[in-house]
Every structure is written in structure tokens, then in C-alpha cells.
Design a protein around this motif. Structure first.
Motif, PDB file in Angstrom:
ATOM      1  N   TRP A 164      -1.684  67.935  25.825  1.00 55.40           N
ATOM      2  CA  TRP A 164      -1.928  67.445  27.187  1.00 55.40           C
ATOM      3  C   TRP A 164      -0.709  66.701  27.714  1.00 55.40           C
ATOM      4  CZ3 TRP A 164      -4.823  67.966  31.280  1.00 55.40           C
ATOM      5  CH2 TRP A 164      -4.936  66.918  32.213  1.00 55.40           C
ATOM      6  N   ARG A 165      -0.263  67.052  28.916  1.00 52.38           N
ATOM      7  CA  ARG A 165       0.872  66.366  29.531  1.00 52.38           C
ATOM      8  C   ARG A 165       0.545  65.978  30.964  1.00 52.38           C
ATOM      9  NH1 ARG A 165       4.444  70.984  27.708  1.00 52.38           N
ATOM     10  NH2 ARG A 165       2.372  71.659  27.084  1.00 52.38           N
ATOM     11  N   ARG A 211      -0.606  65.393  34.639  1.00 55.12           N
ATOM     12  CA  ARG A 211      -0.866  66.249  35.805  1.00 55.12           C
ATOM     13  C   ARG A 211      -0.247  67.645  35.663  1.00 55.12           C
ATOM     14  NH1 ARG A 211       2.753  62.714  40.017  1.00 55.12           N
ATOM     15  NH2 ARG A 211       2.062  61.042  38.680  1.00 55.12           N
ATOM     16  N   ASP A 212       0.844  67.743  34.873  1.00 56.92           N
ATOM     17  CA  ASP A 212       1.465  69.060  34.703  1.00 56.92           C
ATOM     18  C   ASP A 212       0.559  70.030  33.955  1.00 56.92           C
ATOM     19  OD1 ASP A 212       3.707  68.452  36.055  1.00 56.92           O
ATOM     20  OD2 ASP A 212       4.929  67.967  34.311  1.00 56.92           O
ATOM     21  N   TYR A 239      -6.175  60.426  25.389  1.00 53.73           N
ATOM     22  CA  TYR A 239      -6.490  60.063  26.786  1.00 53.73           C
ATOM     23  C   TYR A 239      -8.004  60.174  27.000  1.00 53.73           C
ATOM     24  CZ  TYR A 239      -1.543  61.226  27.001  1.00 53.73           C
ATOM     25  OH  TYR A 239      -0.191  61.288  26.750  1.00 53.73           O
ATOM     26  N   GLN A 277     -10.328  58.241  27.974  1.00 54.91           N
ATOM     27  CA  GLN A 277     -11.077  57.384  28.904  1.00 54.91           C
ATOM     28  C   GLN A 277     -11.916  58.167  29.909  1.00 54.91           C
ATOM     29  OE1 GLN A 277      -7.785  57.303  28.478  1.00 54.91           O
ATOM     30  NE2 GLN A 277      -6.681  57.477  30.418  1.00 54.91           N
ATOM     31  N   VAL A 328       0.505  55.264  29.362  1.00 54.26           N
ATOM     32  CA  VAL A 328      -0.054  55.833  30.600  1.00 54.26           C
ATOM     33  C   VAL A 328      -1.091  54.877  31.194  1.00 54.26           C
ATOM     34  CG1 VAL A 328      -1.566  57.673  31.478  1.00 54.26           C
ATOM     35  CG2 VAL A 328       0.387  58.255  30.044  1.00 54.26           C
ATOM     36  N   ARG A 351       6.059  56.704  35.579  1.00 53.14           N
ATOM     37  CA  ARG A 351       5.756  58.062  35.134  1.00 53.14           C
ATOM     38  C   ARG A 351       5.991  58.102  33.625  1.00 53.14           C
ATOM     39  NH1 ARG A 351       5.310  63.243  37.925  1.00 53.14           N
ATOM     40  NH2 ARG A 351       4.501  64.584  36.286  1.00 53.14           N
ATOM     41  N   GLU A 411       5.627  60.404  30.227  1.00 54.52           N
ATOM     42  CA  GLU A 411       5.502  61.816  29.875  1.00 54.52           C
ATOM     43  C   GLU A 411       5.652  62.039  28.374  1.00 54.52           C
ATOM     44  OE1 GLU A 411       4.988  64.798  31.430  1.00 54.52           O
ATOM     45  OE2 GLU A 411       4.450  63.665  33.225  1.00 54.52           O
ATOM     46  N   THR A 412       4.841  62.934  27.843  1.00 49.95           N
ATOM     47  CA  THR A 412       5.102  63.401  26.473  1.00 49.95           C
ATOM     48  C   THR A 412       5.980  64.639  26.584  1.00 49.95           C
ATOM     49  OG1 THR A 412       2.880  62.734  25.838  1.00 49.95           O
ATOM     50  CG2 THR A 412       4.058  64.119  24.289  1.00 49.95           C
ATOM     51  N   ILE A 468      10.322  66.859  37.066  1.00 46.89           N
ATOM     52  CA  ILE A 468       9.797  65.486  37.215  1.00 46.89           C
ATOM     53  C   ILE A 468      10.938  64.543  37.632  1.00 46.89           C
ATOM     54  CG2 ILE A 468       8.854  63.508  35.933  1.00 46.89           C
ATOM     55  CD1 ILE A 468       7.373  65.648  34.200  1.00 46.89           C
TER      56      ILE A 468
END
Lengths: 428, 386
Positions: free
Chosen positions: A149-150, A152-153, A343, A345, B117, B124, B126-127, B153
Motif C-alpha cells: 500500500w502506498r 493515494r497512489d 494503516y 485505522q 502518515v 507527504r 511515502e513508502t 510526487i
């Protein structure tokens, strides 16, 4: 015509045990017959694909936890530490190292040596664990790299990020197929693969339906007792008719329990979610600490990330099996695995609402930084942003030396006292 | 005090200052500038540079700050670098960051990314997923796409497109930096008495704390001065230090080791030296960066690449640096490091190479025990070799 009540109730336990015994029998026989065995992991097992090649599937996470449930993990862990592994390394890994150094002698049977190891990167420790077998046996190790998971991308399944990830996974699948063909001497059978995908589709739908039954008050099953068995069977029999049949039976039993008003925990008072894993070296005790207060676990992130990534809507498109398999694996890595561990939540927010949850237990285990690292932070987020009470406790998956009974009990008791007060306040 | 001593004193002050003075100075000079932080191990800093931003390395705080808030957000059995990096941000010391990138190096780091996050909604975070199936024929294509994603990004946040021209210039700048760092390591191997382990460490670490243009100038100056240093060769054993790919040992620990040994090669801050040859500046530049990460690169316990078996790579490092022994360290609670330590030790044993196994933590303040172990180890070898 539906089966009589007495036949339905208890099916889950009996059938689960039978299937587990059958798996052990298959593994023990493989030691004698030399049938190719693949070592795989719960998250990203590639079971549907490997079954097409008739591999026996060994899930070392399951064999390790079973050693702990049998109360024997300390001796196995000690063997690994004598070999050179640090006390701070994952207990699953060390229980397995102990098992391998005992020539696969397990309390439940015998574990065959690997002909192939397939590991995903969903847990980085999987890779390090696989490298131990690579050193010990010189077996091929294939890392099925599933980008996670990244933010919004990743949110758009038609977006460039998802497409790039899916292309990568598809390419790797083709490489894995070639490797399996070399090891087994068999050609890849696409039709057979499609059948396994169809069975996984059925299983996923039923698995989710079973989870949904626990929205009922009182909950018909405990996600940390029966739920753990469901996770196990979902792995061992993913993509096989026995697996789908099993979950059909489970669903039937849960519906019957709901009809009869049967509760997993008598006098249910508190509905809880577990975030993280359970403690297998003190499995009964862990549950008892909550059940004694009328606390039932109605769901868990464990049932998501360690349940095969079967999120609602999980379905393979059988008209394009390989491509669809790749896409589903990426989606599972996004939401089912990394999403629910790093993530969680948003998932928690929904479950708290839909499963009528009173509080959340965050159980950090030293063995698993993958699931445990950020738990205190999520607990705080849920408290501040959503006013959901949370308990944070720490022990381990399998290392009994890390269980402190008095400390855990004190915290659990204090949590329930606070939870009762919170419930009374919010009800007003 | 001569020029070199002054330079190393300044660098030590920079490395041990948790307020990132060089970054703040750059921001004063570039008031509209944006800063991109990246956690260990590797990040293609060229991409941030080409976007007009300042890339810096977030590699923990050592013992320079007290971890308070981060302890309440991260479980107890997690390594120090993850918690102290978070503490730097929670305490406002990284308030200049517009973007933070956390590569998928380990379970703790990926999980910590979720904490960042939630904790910094204005930033911002990011992974970056580097390939763990590095030998796959599809890995370069995938990583090219992933680098382009990061690029998009940075373009969005930096407010300017990354042109080929800019990326080419940035790659050339970083190629030069890596070339100069290779030169530093050549001196370490060939004449370790000219450059102590602490000094060479400061030269590498500071690359991630200041604009690379300045760092290149600094390295050129140091490389010019070093051959004239009046230090003499001493009778010390030559060792490779392995285990500094992520969390960094305290400077005083390196100082204690260098009192007894010459550290002739190491994996300290390996991410800043990950690419071992120039990244080509012709053709598809994004692809060149991805290809270099995978195919012109070093090794570490957090990258799976069957073409680079780590134990064999360590033996090669020892061989090529002319070392006689190895110190195989791991940071406390570092799962990949501790697991690799087992294989390293067994490989060294099989190869008959003397080695010392140790654990460290970036916050350590007492080094008597380490000193005694290293001295005993070194003395036993000196007698043996004599």
C-alpha cells in the motif's frame, strides 16, 4: 433440506481437526515418498499456483505456532539460540530453526525438507527466514515481490501504480511457473489452475460471510479461538474443494448458532477487536483473561492479514486466470496485508461501527515487528480521533519467556473496568 | 590545528547536531526551497535534486536527543533508529520536511511509515518499494515505474517538472560524489593510517546532511590534503566492520575500535555508496537509475538478491580490502541484521577468518566493554600473526 441441529453444531471443530490431521499426514508421508514440498507463508502463499504442480505445502508459521500451543516452543527456540540466533529474533523463525535442526521432528508429525521455498515480501522476515533454509539445504528460494500500500497512489485500481505493480507480479508469476516446471518436471496446466482459482473464489466468499455472522449480538464465534482455526484451514486448503466445503459447513454452523441464540462467550458483555496476533504459548490463558469479563473478540486484523487477504469483493476473473491472479495478489498486498497491518485505522473504524465494537485490544508481540511496531500509535489515533477505548499489551507469539501473567492480567482487568465506565457514559 | 583537523571537527559538530544546521542554512539561502527526507538505506536522491529540492538522509539521532514522544507511539522491541528518527520529527526538529520517503527495508520501517502518515498529516510521507526479487527480469521495469511515481510526487510538491536535462545534471553531480567517496575508501584500504574510521565515517555521513555540491567540494579538499598528512603506519590488524547498513554505531564506538584496529572497509551508511559505478547519463535516465540500483550496487541484509549472496559478498569485501579479520555487528532489535549475523559468522568460521560478533545501539554511551573485547580480539590476532 437442512441438516439436523445436532449434526451442524460442532462440525467446525471436528472437521477442522480432521483437515489439520490430514495435512500432517500428507507432510509426514512426503518425508517417505519424496513428493516435492514447497515451503510457503501465510501472506502471499501462491497456493493456487503451487497446487497446480501438486506440491505438498508446508506453512512454517503454522508448524511453529503448533509447537507453542503444545507447550514445547522454549526447547526449540533454545536450540536456535544455541545455533547463533539472537533472543531478539522472531520466535516463529527460531521455533522453526529448532525444528529443522531436529530433522523435522514435530509434536504433530514430521516436516519434509523443502524442494522449493516461495516467500513474499509482505513480511520482510519471511525473506530472512527463507535464507536460513537456503543456507541449510541449498534449496531454491523464490521471492514473490508484492509491492504494498502506498497511500493515494495505490487507491486507483486503474491507476499507473497498480498497473505497474501488477505487470511486475505477472512477470514474476511466469518466472515462478518456469521454476516449478523445472523442479517437478510437469507442464503448467492452465485449466487446473483455473479450477483452484474457482475454489479460492468460493472460499473467499464464504470466509467473508463467516466473518459477517459475527456482527450478530451475541457473537457466534470468538475470532481469537475459532477464528484462528479458520485462518489455518484457509491457508492449508486454499484453492481446494475441501477448503470451500469446510467454510460452507462453518457458515451453516454459525447460522444455526445465531438461530439458537448461542454465544461464543456466555453472557457476552463486551465486544472486542484484536489488532495484532494472539499469544500461542499461552493461547487459552490469553482468551480466558478476556472471556472472564464477558469479552468476546468479534473480529481481528489477524483474520484479515493472516486470513489470506480475502477482503470482501475478492474474486478472480477466471477468463484471464494468470493476469487476474497477479492483480488480486497486488490488491491483497495493498489492503489485505500491508493496509491492515500498517494503516489499519480506516478498517478499524468500519469494523467498530458494523460489528458493534466496545473496545480494541492491541497486542504487540516481540516476534513480529511487522504487525506490532505502530500499535501504540494506532491505539492513540483511535482513542483521540474516534473515541474508541484501546488496551495495549505486549508478549510474544511463541516465546513463553515473554509472557508476564500478572502484568497482562492487571492491564486487562483495568481495561475492562474503564471500558465498563466508558460504555455506561456513552450509553447515557 | 591544521586544515584537516578543522574540517573533521566541523563535520563532527554537523553530524552530532540534531537541528540540521546545513539544511537550515540552505533554506535561508533558498526561501522557497523544499526538503525531502529519506530514511535508510537507499533513495535515488538525484530525483529530488532534479526537482530542485534538497535531499537529506534521516538516519536516527544517535545519542543526541532524548526519545520521549516516539516511545509512546512505537512498541518497545523496535530498534533505536526507527524511534529516534520519529522523535526528531515529533519534536519539531524536522519541521522543514515537505516529503519523507521510507524505503521498504524492514518490517519496523514499513510499519513506522504508517506512524508518520498518522502523525504528520501536513507532510507527504511515502513508502518506496524497492524490488526484493532483484534477479527477476521484470525488476528493472518495475523499479523504473516506481522511481517515476516518486518523481511525479516530487514534481507536484516541488512545483516544477523534472526535465531530462535536470535529471542528467543531477545524476552527474551524484556520480561525482560517489566517485569521490570511492576514492576515500581506496585510501582507507591502501593507507588506513591517513584516515581514521571516525573521519571516513564523517565524510560519508555528512553527504546526507548538506547540499551535494558543497559536499563534493569538501571531499575534493580533503582528498587533496590527505596524502600530505604526517601520520605513520602502525602495527594494527586490518578489519572489515559489517553491520552499519542502517542504524549507525556511535562515533565513540568506532573510535574505540580504531584504537586497536584499522577498519579498512565497512558498510556504514552504505546507502550513500550503494551504487558502485557511474549511473549512465544517456538514454532513459529513470531506467538507468533503476538499473544501477539493481545491477551496479553493493549489498545489505535488507535487499534480497540471489546474485549477491551476502556472506560471499562479505568474504569478497574482506579479500578485496586485504583485511585479516572482521567485526560482525548488529544493531539491537534489528531483525534483518541479527539474522544475517548468524550466516556471516558461520561463513567466516568456514573460511577460517577470525571475527568478533557484537551488538550495538546508537544511544550507547559506555564503551569499556566494547573496548576490552576489541583489544583482546586484536591482541590475540597480533600474537597469532606474529
Amino acid at each position: 433440506m437442512s441438516a439436523p441441529t445436532e449434526e451442524v453444531l460442532g462440525t467446525t471443530r471436528r472437521e477442522g481437526k480432521r483437515l489439520m490431521d490430514l495435512w500432517w499426514q500428507e507432510m509426514t508421508e512426503a518425508v517417505q515418498t519424496g513428493r516435492p514440498t514447497a515451503y510457503v507463508f501465510a501472506m502471499g502463499s501462491m497456493a493456487e499456483l503451487l497446487r497446480t504442480f501438486d506440491f505438498v505445502l508446508n506453512f512454517p508459521e503454522i508448524t511453529s505456532l503448533q509447537i507453542a500451543v503444545r507447550g514445547q516452543s522454549q526447547a526449540y527456540i533454545q536450540t536456535a539460540e544455541d545455533y547463533g540466533f539472537s533472543p531478539d529474533v522472531c520466535g516463529y523463525v527460531k521455533a522453526d530453526v529448532g525444528l529443522q535442526l531436529r530433522q523435522g521432528e514435530h509434536p504433530y508429525g514430521k516436516v519434509p525438507r523443502p524442494s522449493l521455498v516461495v516467500t513474499s515480501n509482505v513480511c520482510n522476515t519471511y525473506i530472512k527466514w527463507s535464507e536460513f533454509w537456503e543456507h541449510l539445504y541449498g534449496c531454491p528460494v523464490f521471492v514473490m515481490d508484492l509491492p504494498g500500500w502506498r497511500g493515494r497512489d495505490s487507491a486507483d485500481l486503474n491507476g499507473e501504480t497498480f498497473r505497474n505493480d501488477a505487470r511486475y507480479v505477472l512477470g514474476q508469476l511466469r518466472e515462478l511457473i518456469e521454476l516449478c516446471e523445472r523442479i517437478t518436471g510437469r507442464r503448467f496446466d492452465l485449466d487446473r489452475f483455473r479450477e483452484h482459482l474457482a475454489e479460492a473464489n468460493r472460499m473467499a466468499e464464504l470466509y467473508n460471510a463467516v466473518c459477517e455472522t459475527n456482527r450478530h449480538i451475541p457473537a457466534p464465534f470468538n475470532a481469537v479461538v475459532e477464528g484462528v482455526t479458520y485462518q489455518g484451514i484457509a491457508h492449508l486448503y486454499r484453492g481446494s474443494p475441501q477448503g470451500s466445503r469446510y467454510f460452507q459447513q462453518v457458515l451453516q454452523e454459525m447460522q444455526e448458532r445465531i438461530r439458537l441464540g448461542m454465544a461464543a462467550v456466555p453472557d457476552e458483555r463486551f465486544r472486542l477487536v484484536l489488532v495484532g496476533t494472539t499469544c500461542y504459548s499461552h493461547f487459552r490463558r490469553f482468551v480466558e483473561l478476556f472471556a472472564s469479563w464477558g469479552g468476546v473478540f468479534v473480529h481481528s486484523t489477524y483474520m484479515v492479514f493472516a486470513g489470506g487477504g480475502f477482503l470482501p469483493g475478492f474474486v478472480y476473473d477466471l477468463s484471464r486466470p494468470l493476469e487476474s491472479f497477479a492483480e488480486r495478489m497486488v490488491a491483497a498486498a495493498y489492503w489485505g496485508y500491508t493496509g491492515s497491518m500498517f494503516y489499519q485505522q480506516d478498517w478499524l473504524d468500519e469494523v467498530v461501527r458494523r460489528w458493534h465494537v466496545d473496545g480494541i485490544c492491541f497486542h504487540g508481540v516481540k516476534s513480529c515487528r511487522t504487525v506490532s511496531t505502530g500499535l501504540p500509535d494506532v491505539r492513540e489515533w483511535m482513542r483521540v480521533q474516534r473515541n474508541v477505548p484501546g488496551l495495549f499489551i505486549q508478549s510474544d507469539l511463541v516465546d513463553p519467556r515473554l509472557w508476564s501473567d500478572a502484568q497482562v492480567k492487571n492491564r486487562v482487568d483495568a481495561f475492562f473496568e474503564a471500558l465498563a465506565a466508558h460504555k455506561a457514559t456513552t450509553r447515557r | 590545528m591544521d586544515d584537516l583537523e578543522r574540517i573533521f571537527d566541523d563535520l563532527r559538530a554537523l553530524v552530532e547536531d540534531p537541528t540540521f544546521p546545513a539544511v537550515r542554512r540552505w533554506l535561508t539561502e533558498n526561501p522557497q526551497g523544499k526538503v525531502v527526507g529519506s530514511f535508510q538505506v537507499f533513495f535515488p536522491e538525484e530525483v529530488a535534486h532534479a526537482a530542485g529540492m534538497l535531499p537529506i538522509k534521516i538516519a536516527g539521532a544517535g545519542g543526541t536527543i532524548q526519545v520521549r514522544q516516539a516511545d509512546a507511539r512505537i512498541a518497545a522491541f523496535v530498534c533505536s533508529i526507527v524511534r529516534s528518527s520519529l522523535e526528531l520529527a515529533l519534536s519539531g526538529r524536522l519541521d522543514f520536511l515537505s516529503v519523507m520517503v521510507v524505503p521498504n527495508i524492514c518490517d519496523a520501517a514499513r510499519n513506522a511509515c504508517g506512524v508518520w502518515v498518522r502523525s504528520f498529516p501536513h507532510m507527504r510521507v511515502e513508502t518506496l518499494y524497492h524490488p526484493h526479487n532483484a534477479a527477476s527480469a521484470h525488476a528493472v521495469d518495475y523499479l523504473t515505474g516506481e522511481y517515476r511515481r516518486i518523481g511525479r510526487i516530487l514534481e507536484e510538491i516541488g512545483g516544477r517538472p523534472i526535465t531530462d536535462e535536470a535529471l542528467r545534471a543531477s545524476i552527474a553531480l551524484f556520480n561525482e560524489n560517489r566517485r569521490l567517496l570511492r576514492e576515500v575508501y581506496r585510501i582507507k584500504r591502501e593507507a588506513p593510517w591517513l584516515l581514521s574510521a571516525v573521519e571516513s565515517y564523517l565524510l560519508v555521513r555528512s553527504a546526507g546532511l548538506m547540499p551535494r555540491e558543497e559536499h563534493n567540494a569538501l571531499l575534493r579538499r580533503v582528498l587533496e590534503l590527505l596524502p600530505h598528512r604526517p601520520t605513520k603506519k602502525q602495527d594494527r590488524i586490518r578489519v572489515v566492520f559489517e553491520g552499519g547498513f542502517c542504524e549507525q554505531p556511535p562515533l565513540d564506538m568506532l573510535a574505540v575500535i580504531q584504537n586497536a584496529c584499522y577498519i579498512v572497509d565497512d558498510d556504514l551508511m552504505i546507502g550513500l555508496r550503494w551504487i558502485t559505478d557511474d549511473v549512465p547519463t544517456e538514454g532513459d535516465l529513470w531506467r538507468n537509475l533503476a538499473d544501477s540500483y539493481l545491477n551496479r550496487s553493493s549489498y545489505s541484509p535488507v535487499q534480497r538478491d540471489p546474485r549477491k549472496p551476502k556472506a560471499e559478498m562479505l568474504l569478497r569485501r574482506i579479500r578485496e580490502s586485504g583485511a585479516e579479520a572482521a567485526i560482525v555487528a548488529a544493531a539491537k532489535m534489528c531483525e534483518p541484521g541479527l539474522e544475517e549475523q548468524v550466516h556471516y559468522s558461520r561463513a567466516l568460521e568456514a573460511a577460517g577468518i577470525p571475527h568478533l560478533v557484537m551488538e550495538f545501539e546508537e544511544t550507547m554511551t559506555v564503551f569499556e566493554q566494547v573496548g576490552m573485547e576489541v583489544e583482546t580480539f586484536a591482541e590475540s590476532l597480533l600474537f597469532q600473526f606474529a
